[in-house]
Design an enzyme around this catalytic site. Sequence first.
Site, PDB file in Angstrom:
ATOM      1  CG  ASP A   1      -3.508  17.403  -7.982  1.00 29.72           C
ATOM      2  OD1 ASP A   1      -4.369  17.441  -7.076  1.00 29.72           O
ATOM      3  OD2 ASP A   1      -2.288  17.377  -7.767  1.00 29.72           O
TER       4      ASP A   1
ATOM      5  CE1 TYR B   1      -1.153   9.505   4.486  1.00 28.80           C
ATOM      6  CE2 TYR B   1       0.338   8.428   6.025  1.00 28.80           C
ATOM      7  CZ  TYR B   1       0.112   9.063   4.824  1.00 28.80           C
ATOM      8  OH  TYR B   1       1.160   9.261   3.956  1.00 28.80           O
TER       9      TYR B   1
ATOM     10  CG  ASN C   1       1.639  10.869  -5.642  1.00 28.92           C
ATOM     11  OD1 ASN C   1       2.360  10.559  -4.703  1.00 28.92           O
ATOM     12  ND2 ASN C   1       1.296  12.133  -5.897  1.00 28.92           N
TER      13      ASN C   1
ATOM     14  CB  ILE D   1       8.914  13.223   1.135  1.00 21.31           C
ATOM     15  CG1 ILE D   1       9.148  11.697   1.129  1.00 21.31           C
ATOM     16  CG2 ILE D   1       9.521  13.861  -0.103  1.00 21.31           C
ATOM     17  CD1 ILE D   1      10.597  11.267   1.212  1.00 21.31           C
TER      18      ILE D   1
ATOM     19  CB  THR E   1       5.485  16.966   0.131  1.00 22.06           C
ATOM     20  OG1 THR E   1       4.911  16.373   1.303  1.00 22.06           O
ATOM     21  CG2 THR E   1       6.435  15.974  -0.527  1.00 22.06           C
TER      22      THR E   1
ATOM     23  CE  LYS F   1      -0.879   7.015   1.873  1.00 24.92           C
ATOM     24  NZ  LYS F   1      -0.951   7.255   0.418  1.00 24.92           N
TER      25      LYS F   1
END
Length: 251
Positions: A38, A155, A89, A188, A190, A159
Amino acid sequence: MEATFKNKVAIVTGGSSGIGKSTALAFAQKGAKVVVVDWIENSETMNLIKDLGAETIFIKCDVSKTEDVKAMVEKTIETFGRLDYAYNNAGVEGKSAVTQDCTEENWDLTIGINLKGIWLCMKYEIPEIVKQGKGAIVNCASVAGLVGFAGLPAYVASKHGVIGLSKTAALECSKLGIRINVVCPGVIQTPMIDRLTGKTKEAIEQFTGLEPIGRFGKPEEIANAVVWMCSDEASFVTGHAMAVDGGFVAQ
């Protein structure tokens, strides 16, 4: 700690928080050695992995930069001697704007991390996994890789690109013993969704309204899917884009 992935090594990019954190913990729970990647190290994540009895290291990396990604894989091999699995990810949502108002800066940043980053990770991961004769990669797309989403052109494009790239790599690697699949999470709970909603009641209701199941998904629910796709239980699954959501509805 289970032994499903005993003596195996897994890289998880974007592993400090959110879905990445949950997936790193899920790999650790199954007995894998986990490389958490990260921008910023999260000591809580690292301590939780160690509490599970798993070996782990943290590597700081900008996945859009060749030298960082190359160093990430080299450090993994230097530390653990092998690479078996990767969950690519790391991603950003970018700034909300309709297509004609999307800036070049936002486009380049979003595509660079979300799409180029996936390509770079696979570029350096695949040769190392090949040496083991068997392994798996899961790339993170989104339901926004399957449908349009007004106001997020960069985005959505990134994807969609992840899905096409992953299917191509899956065909190329199928004879090499590497299975490559894509997970497409719905909405989700997050830090990313918190940024998109601003944690306002109206925005939260708007996003949960997209999910017929009536709630946000949990990071652990995505992590479970990722670990399954890497396991021998999914030995016949490759080139698949798995939507993990509550029946996402979008126009």
